[in-house]
Design a protein around this motif. Sequence first.
Motif, PDB file in Angstrom:
ATOM      1  N   GLY A  48     -57.196 -19.091   1.981  1.00  0.00           N
ATOM      2  CA  GLY A  48     -56.175 -19.253   0.962  1.00  0.00           C
ATOM      3  C   GLY A  48     -56.203 -18.070   0.040  1.00  0.00           C
ATOM      4  N   SER A  49     -57.312 -17.278  -0.226  1.00  0.00           N
ATOM      5  CA  SER A  49     -57.489 -16.232  -1.070  1.00  0.00           C
ATOM      6  C   SER A  49     -58.047 -15.110  -0.421  1.00  0.00           C
ATOM      7  CB  SER A  49     -58.490 -16.458  -2.318  1.00  0.00           C
ATOM      8  OG  SER A  49     -57.969 -17.626  -3.087  1.00  0.00           O
ATOM      9  N   ALA A  50     -57.804 -13.772  -0.477  1.00  0.00           N
ATOM     10  CA  ALA A  50     -58.254 -12.787   0.052  1.00  0.00           C
ATOM     11  C   ALA A  50     -58.569 -11.716  -1.177  1.00  0.00           C
ATOM     12  CB  ALA A  50     -57.129 -12.120   0.953  1.00  0.00           C
ATOM     13  N   TYR A  51     -59.438 -10.838  -0.900  1.00  0.00           N
ATOM     14  CA  TYR A  51     -59.999  -9.813  -1.962  1.00  0.00           C
ATOM     15  C   TYR A  51     -60.162  -8.401  -1.194  1.00  0.00           C
ATOM     16  CZ  TYR A  51     -61.034 -14.327  -3.973  1.00  0.00           C
ATOM     17  OH  TYR A  51     -61.112 -15.355  -4.561  1.00  0.00           O
ATOM     18  N   TYR A  52     -59.783  -7.418  -1.804  1.00  0.00           N
ATOM     19  CA  TYR A  52     -59.804  -6.044  -1.295  1.00  0.00           C
ATOM     20  C   TYR A  52     -60.628  -5.153  -2.133  1.00  0.00           C
ATOM     21  CZ  TYR A  52     -56.084  -8.044   1.601  1.00  0.00           C
ATOM     22  OH  TYR A  52     -55.246  -9.036   2.142  1.00  0.00           O
ATOM     23  N   ALA A  53     -61.030  -4.117  -1.366  1.00  0.00           N
ATOM     24  CA  ALA A  53     -61.613  -2.728  -2.140  1.00  0.00           C
ATOM     25  C   ALA A  53     -60.245  -2.055  -2.812  1.00  0.00           C
ATOM     26  CB  ALA A  53     -62.110  -1.928  -1.325  1.00  0.00           C
ATOM     27  N   ASP A  54     -60.457  -1.531  -3.947  1.00  0.00           N
ATOM     28  CA  ASP A  54     -59.426  -0.819  -4.529  1.00  0.00           C
ATOM     29  C   ASP A  54     -58.808   0.371  -3.632  1.00  0.00           C
ATOM     30  OD1 ASP A  54     -60.829  -0.726  -7.795  1.00  0.00           O
ATOM     31  OD2 ASP A  54     -59.405  -2.341  -6.839  1.00  0.00           O
ATOM     32  N   SER A  55     -59.643   0.952  -2.776  1.00  0.00           N
ATOM     33  CA  SER A  55     -59.109   1.987  -2.017  1.00  0.00           C
ATOM     34  C   SER A  55     -58.379   1.448  -1.010  1.00  0.00           C
ATOM     35  CB  SER A  55     -60.263   2.824  -1.372  1.00  0.00           C
ATOM     36  OG  SER A  55     -61.171   1.899  -0.509  1.00  0.00           O
ATOM     37  N   VAL A  56     -58.322   0.085  -0.644  1.00  0.00           N
ATOM     38  CA  VAL A  56     -57.254  -0.195   0.461  1.00  0.00           C
ATOM     39  C   VAL A  56     -56.381  -1.133  -0.122  1.00  0.00           C
ATOM     40  CG1 VAL A  56     -59.244  -0.013   2.297  1.00  0.00           C
ATOM     41  CG2 VAL A  56     -58.558  -2.020   1.112  1.00  0.00           C
ATOM     42  N   LYS A  57     -56.324  -1.448  -1.425  1.00  0.00           N
ATOM     43  CA  LYS A  57     -55.383  -2.726  -1.684  1.00  0.00           C
ATOM     44  C   LYS A  57     -53.914  -2.242  -1.570  1.00  0.00           C
ATOM     45  CE  LYS A  57     -57.403  -4.458  -5.245  1.00  0.00           C
ATOM     46  NZ  LYS A  57     -58.021  -4.899  -6.569  1.00  0.00           N
ATOM     47  N   GLY A  58     -53.281  -2.942  -1.233  1.00  0.00           N
ATOM     48  CA  GLY A  58     -51.515  -2.440  -0.930  1.00  0.00           C
ATOM     49  C   GLY A  58     -51.487  -1.964   0.407  1.00  0.00           C
ATOM     50  N   ARG A  59     -52.355  -1.492   1.175  1.00  0.00           N
ATOM     51  CA  ARG A  59     -52.295  -0.852   2.223  1.00  0.00           C
ATOM     52  C   ARG A  59     -52.685  -1.723   3.617  1.00  0.00           C
ATOM     53  NH1 ARG A  59     -54.907   3.694   3.802  1.00  0.00           N
ATOM     54  NH2 ARG A  59     -56.423   3.115   2.277  1.00  0.00           N
ATOM     55  N   PHE A  60     -53.991  -2.585   3.097  1.00  0.00           N
ATOM     56  CA  PHE A  60     -54.393  -3.319   4.044  1.00  0.00           C
ATOM     57  C   PHE A  60     -54.423  -4.993   3.802  1.00  0.00           C
ATOM     58  CE2 PHE A  60     -58.464  -0.421   5.421  1.00  0.00           C
ATOM     59  CZ  PHE A  60     -57.379   0.689   5.787  1.00  0.00           C
ATOM     60  N   THR A  61     -54.304  -5.618   4.842  1.00  0.00           N
ATOM     61  CA  THR A  61     -54.119  -7.265   4.755  1.00  0.00           C
ATOM     62  C   THR A  61     -55.258  -7.856   5.442  1.00  0.00           C
ATOM     63  OG1 THR A  61     -51.822  -7.128   4.183  1.00  0.00           O
ATOM     64  CG2 THR A  61     -52.758  -9.010   4.715  1.00  0.00           C
ATOM     65  N   ILE A  62     -56.017  -8.675   5.162  1.00  0.00           N
ATOM     66  CA  ILE A  62     -56.751  -9.448   5.842  1.00  0.00           C
ATOM     67  C   ILE A  62     -56.260 -10.831   5.936  1.00  0.00           C
ATOM     68  CG2 ILE A  62     -58.159 -10.426   3.817  1.00  0.00           C
ATOM     69  CD1 ILE A  62     -60.711 -10.477   5.745  1.00  0.00           C
ATOM     70  N   SER A  63     -56.427 -11.299   7.299  1.00  0.00           N
ATOM     71  CA  SER A  63     -55.849 -12.636   7.561  1.00  0.00           C
ATOM     72  C   SER A  63     -56.789 -13.299   8.696  1.00  0.00           C
ATOM     73  CB  SER A  63     -54.295 -12.742   7.985  1.00  0.00           C
ATOM     74  OG  SER A  63     -54.403 -11.988   9.350  1.00  0.00           O
ATOM     75  N   ARG A  64     -56.478 -14.835   8.722  1.00  0.00           N
ATOM     76  CA  ARG A  64     -57.381 -15.420   9.886  1.00  0.00           C
ATOM     77  C   ARG A  64     -56.652 -16.525  10.515  1.00  0.00           C
ATOM     78  NH1 ARG A  64     -62.726 -17.514   6.865  1.00  0.00           N
ATOM     79  NH2 ARG A  64     -62.869 -18.407   8.842  1.00  0.00           N
ATOM     80  N   ASP A  65     -56.937 -16.822  11.662  1.00  0.00           N
ATOM     81  CA  ASP A  65     -56.441 -17.898  12.493  1.00  0.00           C
ATOM     82  C   ASP A  65     -57.425 -18.698  12.933  1.00  0.00           C
ATOM     83  OD1 ASP A  65     -55.137 -19.546  14.329  1.00  0.00           O
ATOM     84  OD2 ASP A  65     -53.715 -18.165  15.061  1.00  0.00           O
ATOM     85  N   ASN A  66     -57.804 -19.968  12.330  1.00  0.00           N
ATOM     86  CA  ASN A  66     -58.935 -20.623  12.457  1.00  0.00           C
ATOM     87  C   ASN A  66     -58.711 -21.312  13.928  1.00  0.00           C
ATOM     88  OD1 ASN A  66     -60.437 -19.804  10.464  1.00  0.00           O
ATOM     89  ND2 ASN A  66     -59.624 -21.709   9.131  1.00  0.00           N
ATOM     90  N   ALA A  67     -57.454 -21.417  14.282  1.00  0.00           N
ATOM     91  CA  ALA A  67     -57.396 -22.263  15.686  1.00  0.00           C
ATOM     92  C   ALA A  67     -57.774 -21.263  16.719  1.00  0.00           C
ATOM     93  CB  ALA A  67     -55.944 -22.397  15.907  1.00  0.00           C
ATOM     94  N   LYS A  68     -57.730 -19.879  16.464  1.00  0.00           N
ATOM     95  CA  LYS A  68     -58.157 -18.874  17.522  1.00  0.00           C
ATOM     96  C   LYS A  68     -59.369 -18.286  17.154  1.00  0.00           C
ATOM     97  CE  LYS A  68     -53.394 -17.525  18.627  1.00  0.00           C
ATOM     98  NZ  LYS A  68     -52.347 -16.406  18.727  1.00  0.00           N
ATOM     99  N   ASN A  69     -60.287 -18.795  16.085  1.00  0.00           N
ATOM    100  CA  ASN A  69     -61.450 -18.289  15.627  1.00  0.00           C
ATOM    101  C   ASN A  69     -61.519 -16.621  15.578  1.00  0.00           C
ATOM    102  OD1 ASN A  69     -62.496 -21.020  15.969  1.00  0.00           O
ATOM    103  ND2 ASN A  69     -63.643 -20.357  17.814  1.00  0.00           N
ATOM    104  N   THR A  70     -60.396 -16.205  14.990  1.00  0.00           N
ATOM    105  CA  THR A  70     -60.269 -14.811  14.795  1.00  0.00           C
ATOM    106  C   THR A  70     -59.757 -14.440  13.478  1.00  0.00           C
ATOM    107  OG1 THR A  70     -59.466 -14.729  17.149  1.00  0.00           O
ATOM    108  CG2 THR A  70     -58.667 -12.723  15.769  1.00  0.00           C
ATOM    109  N   VAL A  71     -60.345 -13.358  12.910  1.00  0.00           N
ATOM    110  CA  VAL A  71     -59.918 -12.639  11.455  1.00  0.00           C
ATOM    111  C   VAL A  71     -59.209 -11.374  12.080  1.00  0.00           C
ATOM    112  CG1 VAL A  71     -62.239 -11.971  11.087  1.00  0.00           C
ATOM    113  CG2 VAL A  71     -60.573 -12.091   9.373  1.00  0.00           C
ATOM    114  N   TYR A  72     -58.411 -10.962  11.156  1.00  0.00           N
ATOM    115  CA  TYR A  72     -57.581  -9.688  11.431  1.00  0.00           C
ATOM    116  C   TYR A  72     -57.701  -8.735  10.139  1.00  0.00           C
ATOM    117  CZ  TYR A  72     -55.585 -12.750  15.021  1.00  0.00           C
ATOM    118  OH  TYR A  72     -55.195 -13.744  15.901  1.00  0.00           O
ATOM    119  N   LEU A  73     -57.475  -7.525  10.369  1.00  0.00           N
ATOM    120  CA  LEU A  73     -57.426  -6.515   9.573  1.00  0.00           C
ATOM    121  C   LEU A  73     -56.255  -5.706   9.748  1.00  0.00           C
ATOM    122  CD1 LEU A  73     -58.469  -5.687   6.665  1.00  0.00           C
ATOM    123  CD2 LEU A  73     -59.659  -3.829   7.960  1.00  0.00           C
TER     124      LEU A  73
END
Length: 124
Positions: A56-81
């Motif tokens: 529900g919430s994501a946090y980013y370093a200033d150096s990547v904000k706006g370019r990187f996106t973190i997400s997760r799929d708990n059904a697949k036990n996987t987190v993405y960048l």
Amino acid sequence: QVQLVESGGGLVQAGDSLRLSCAASGGTFSSYAMGWFRQAPGKEREFVAAITWRGGSAYYADSVKGRFTISRDNAKNTVYLQMNSLKPEDTAVYYCAAKRTLANYGVGQLYDYWGQGTQVTVSS
């Protein structure tokens, strides 16, 4: 004990995109907050992004904000960048990590489990 395995790194040109994946096993993935860190040659490990256990919430370093996106799929036990508009300064080994709470998400020493890392190289 949670095992984390990163994948998706590679050699790309500046401006390209890459998506890193981190597959978890051996624990209840959905109960962990997840983070991505990176370490460039000769530099200290640095925080990149973190996400709450439900995503529900994501946090980013200033150096990547706006370019990187973190997400997760708990059904697949996987987190993405998802990494877009990559720059040469993004070159590093990228690690995913897990911790039970998201408090102090930027402090690597507080994470309980780490993957082995995946190399990302961005050429100019």
